[in-house]
Design an enzyme around this catalytic site. Structure first.
Site, PDB file in Angstrom:
ATOM      1  N   ASN A  81     -20.598  -2.635  71.711  1.00  0.00           N
ATOM      2  CA  ASN A  81     -19.446  -2.008  72.355  1.00  0.00           C
ATOM      3  C   ASN A  81     -18.293  -2.966  72.600  1.00  0.00           C
ATOM      4  O   ASN A  81     -17.370  -2.647  73.342  1.00  0.00           O
ATOM      5  CB  ASN A  81     -19.875  -1.372  73.679  1.00  0.00           C
ATOM      6  CG  ASN A  81     -21.013  -0.390  73.484  1.00  0.00           C
ATOM      7  OD1 ASN A  81     -22.128  -0.631  73.935  1.00  0.00           O
ATOM      8  ND2 ASN A  81     -20.730   0.691  72.769  1.00  0.00           N
ATOM      9  N   ILE A  89     -13.254  -3.872  74.868  1.00  0.00           N
ATOM     10  CA  ILE A  89     -14.496  -3.304  75.391  1.00  0.00           C
ATOM     11  C   ILE A  89     -14.401  -1.788  75.377  1.00  0.00           C
ATOM     12  O   ILE A  89     -13.416  -1.214  75.854  1.00  0.00           O
ATOM     13  CB  ILE A  89     -14.748  -3.782  76.832  1.00  0.00           C
ATOM     14  CG1 ILE A  89     -14.742  -5.316  76.893  1.00  0.00           C
ATOM     15  CG2 ILE A  89     -16.073  -3.238  77.371  1.00  0.00           C
ATOM     16  CD1 ILE A  89     -14.690  -5.860  78.302  1.00  0.00           C
ATOM     17  N   CYS A  90     -15.438  -1.140  74.832  1.00  0.00           N
ATOM     18  CA  CYS A  90     -15.504   0.313  74.885  1.00  0.00           C
ATOM     19  C   CYS A  90     -16.393   0.702  76.059  1.00  0.00           C
ATOM     20  O   CYS A  90     -17.615   0.612  75.987  1.00  0.00           O
ATOM     21  CB  CYS A  90     -16.076   0.865  73.580  1.00  0.00           C
ATOM     22  SG  CYS A  90     -16.127   2.636  73.566  1.00  0.00           S
ATOM     23  N   LEU A  91     -15.760   1.099  77.146  1.00  0.00           N
ATOM     24  CA  LEU A  91     -16.490   1.458  78.367  1.00  0.00           C
ATOM     25  C   LEU A  91     -15.738   2.609  79.012  1.00  0.00           C
ATOM     26  O   LEU A  91     -14.530   2.498  79.253  1.00  0.00           O
ATOM     27  CB  LEU A  91     -16.560   0.251  79.305  1.00  0.00           C
ATOM     28  CG  LEU A  91     -17.342   0.406  80.611  1.00  0.00           C
ATOM     29  CD1 LEU A  91     -18.777   0.824  80.353  1.00  0.00           C
ATOM     30  CD2 LEU A  91     -17.314  -0.901  81.391  1.00  0.00           C
ATOM     31  N   LEU A 124     -17.882  -0.690  68.601  1.00  0.00           N
ATOM     32  CA  LEU A 124     -16.695  -1.410  68.164  1.00  0.00           C
ATOM     33  C   LEU A 124     -17.113  -2.544  67.223  1.00  0.00           C
ATOM     34  O   LEU A 124     -16.295  -3.088  66.495  1.00  0.00           O
ATOM     35  CB  LEU A 124     -15.943  -1.991  69.373  1.00  0.00           C
ATOM     36  CG  LEU A 124     -15.096  -1.010  70.168  1.00  0.00           C
ATOM     37  CD1 LEU A 124     -14.529  -1.681  71.400  1.00  0.00           C
ATOM     38  CD2 LEU A 124     -13.970  -0.458  69.307  1.00  0.00           C
TER      39      LEU A 124
END
Lengths: 157, 322
Positions: A81, A89-91, A124
């Site tokens: 991620n 950051i994919c959050l 990602l």
């Protein structure tokens, strides 16, 4: 602008007060710009990131806390991620699930949790995501541990 | 035959050393009486005179007597409004030709008028007159402590003339009141976050000439700063007040003083989440801004419907002004 600055000032005071309470997170405010912060977070134990110290960069928008802070990894990390090159950051809480209830400190805590529980379905880092989705846990952990040693551990002089 | 001779030689040097030691001891003994001389120099008349003067003042007012018997006397002095003070009088060696010195918990000490015929009661009378002069100062400080939100000192002594006053939004003003002219313009410094502070500093510089010594101190302060000064938090609910009063979004108790906010300028939190286990407080302005910034908010006429940022229970805020 005024409200966000005042809130950040209070968060800063809280961070100073709680310094010893949370040894896994070290939040540092830029000397001349309260909208720029960096953080040092410890890799969670029992993960391939254990033993590493990862640096995060925070860029806080003027509309904070109505908008989430922009956070990215400065330290290279092999995680599905996190974009390997940019550190993005994919959050969800940093995007559509953001709420003013979150603080910079709790965002760091959430990122540490993400390191312990990667989500390969929205990667990602495709290499990392593919390893996990194909069930190659050992391969993923091996790569992650290698990058942790290379990038997140102090070099032995 | 050789052995006895060394013994004799060894003994000979020992005796001169012993003599030197004896001389040293003798010197010490001679010095000791000299050190002890000062106490006897106080004539017997000194003690009877001091005792008579204490009786004149009243033994009940005497708190302690230390030093060589009675060289340092502490008296309890109560001023007209009932404040209790401790006055310490030290009698020097040259007393009564030399004046006694005094100390007390007051912002500044009076100059004691003394002649060799003066009595200790005169010192106390002069101190009482001094306390009378200080009433204006203490009344001003008491009023400041009662009306404004004092952060420091939490338990001020009578001598303290400084106060750190909270203005909300992590802004403070540190005041130094002139004890001789308590209603005059105080010295001040501003502490806290920049944005709001700039305006206060500008107001202070622009309006300080308007300070009116005939008005009450806190009224002057509010007028010069052009700002509604927050009241002190109630002592009983202090902890609760601190927790609930902060807005869950901007983390401030009061909104900034800003023309754009209209009627909400400087106001406290006015909305509370209805979930009893949440009860988070918000400024309706902040909550409205948050609800407007997300896509899931629904609107019906002039009311925004959404979810609490903390517990996700339903919230509803009226759109006013704009």
């Amino acid at each position: 602008m005024q409200a966000s600055r005042a809130r950040l000032f209070k968060e800063y005071k809280e961070v100073q007060r709680e310094k010893s309470a949370d040894p896994d997170i070290q939040l540092i405010c830029d000397d001349s710009n309260i909208f720029k912060w960096t953080a040092l977070i410890k890799g969670p134990s029992e993960t391939p990131y254990e033993g590493g110290v990862f640096q995060l960069a925070f860029a806080i928008p003027e509309q904070y806390p109505l908008l989430p802070p922009q956070v990215r990894f400065l330290t290279k990390i092999f995680h599905p991620n996190v974009h390997f090159k940019t550190g993005e950051i994919c959050l969800d809480i940093l995007k559509n699930a953001w709420s003013p209830a979150w603080t910079l400190q709790s965002v760091c805590r959430a990122i540490i949790a993400l390191m312990a529980h990667p989500e390969p379905d929205s990667p990602l880092n495709c290499d990392s995501g593919n390893l996990l989705r194909s069930g190659d846990i050992r391969g993923y952990q091996s790569m992650a541990r290698m990058y942790t040693r290379l990038a997140a551990m102090p070099k032995k002089g | 035959m050789d052995s006895p001779v060394p013994a004799t030689l060894a003994r000979a040097p020992a005796r001169p050393q012993a003599r030197a030691g004896e001389e040293a001891c003798a010197d010490t003994r001679q010095d000791a009486p000299a050190e002890a001389e000062p106490p006897p120099r106080r004539p017997a008349a000194f003690y009877s005179s001091v005792f008579a003067q204490i009786e004149e003042i009243g033994w009940k007012q005497l708190v302690s007597a230390t030093g060589d018997g009675v060289s340092c006397l502490t008296f309890r002095v109560v001023d007209e409004p009932g404040r209790m003070h401790l006055l310490e009088i030290t009698l020097p060696m040259g007393y009564p030709e030399s004046p006694p010195s005094i100390s007390a918990d007051v912002p500044y000490l009076p100059k004691i008028h003394w002649s060799k015929n003066s009595r200790l009661k005169d010192v106390i009378c002069q101190f009482q007159a001094h306390l009378k002069i200080l009433q204006e100062f203490w009344n001003t400080m008491d009023e400041i402590d009662k009306v404004l939100w004092i952060v420091d000192p939490t338990k001020p002594s009578y001598a303290m003339s400084h106060r750190r006053i909270a203005l909300g939004d992590d802004c403070y003003i540190l005041l130094q009141v002139d004890a001789r002219k308590p209603n005059s313009l105080p010295e001040c410094r501003f502490l806290g976050t920049d944005g709001k502070l700039d305006q206060l500093i500008i107001n202070w510089r622009k309006n300080r000439k308007k300070w009116d010594t005939k008005k009450k101190f806190h009224e002057n302060l509010a007028a010069v700063l052009d700002f509604a000064l927050p009241s002190p938090p109630s002592v009983g609910d202090k902890a609760k007040d601190d927790e609930q009063a902060d807005c869950g979004i901007c983390y401030a108790k009061h909104l900034p003083v800003d023309d754009e906010l209209g009627a909400h300028s400087g106001c406290a939190t006015d909305y509370m989440c209805e979930n009893p286990s949440c009860s988070r407080a918000f400024h309706s302005v902040c909550l409205r801004d948050w609800l407007r910034s997300i896509t899931t908010t629904r609107q019906s006429f002039d009311v925004l419907f959404g979810n609490c940022p903390y517990c996700s229970d339903p919230v509803a805020v009226k759109i006013t002004g704009h």
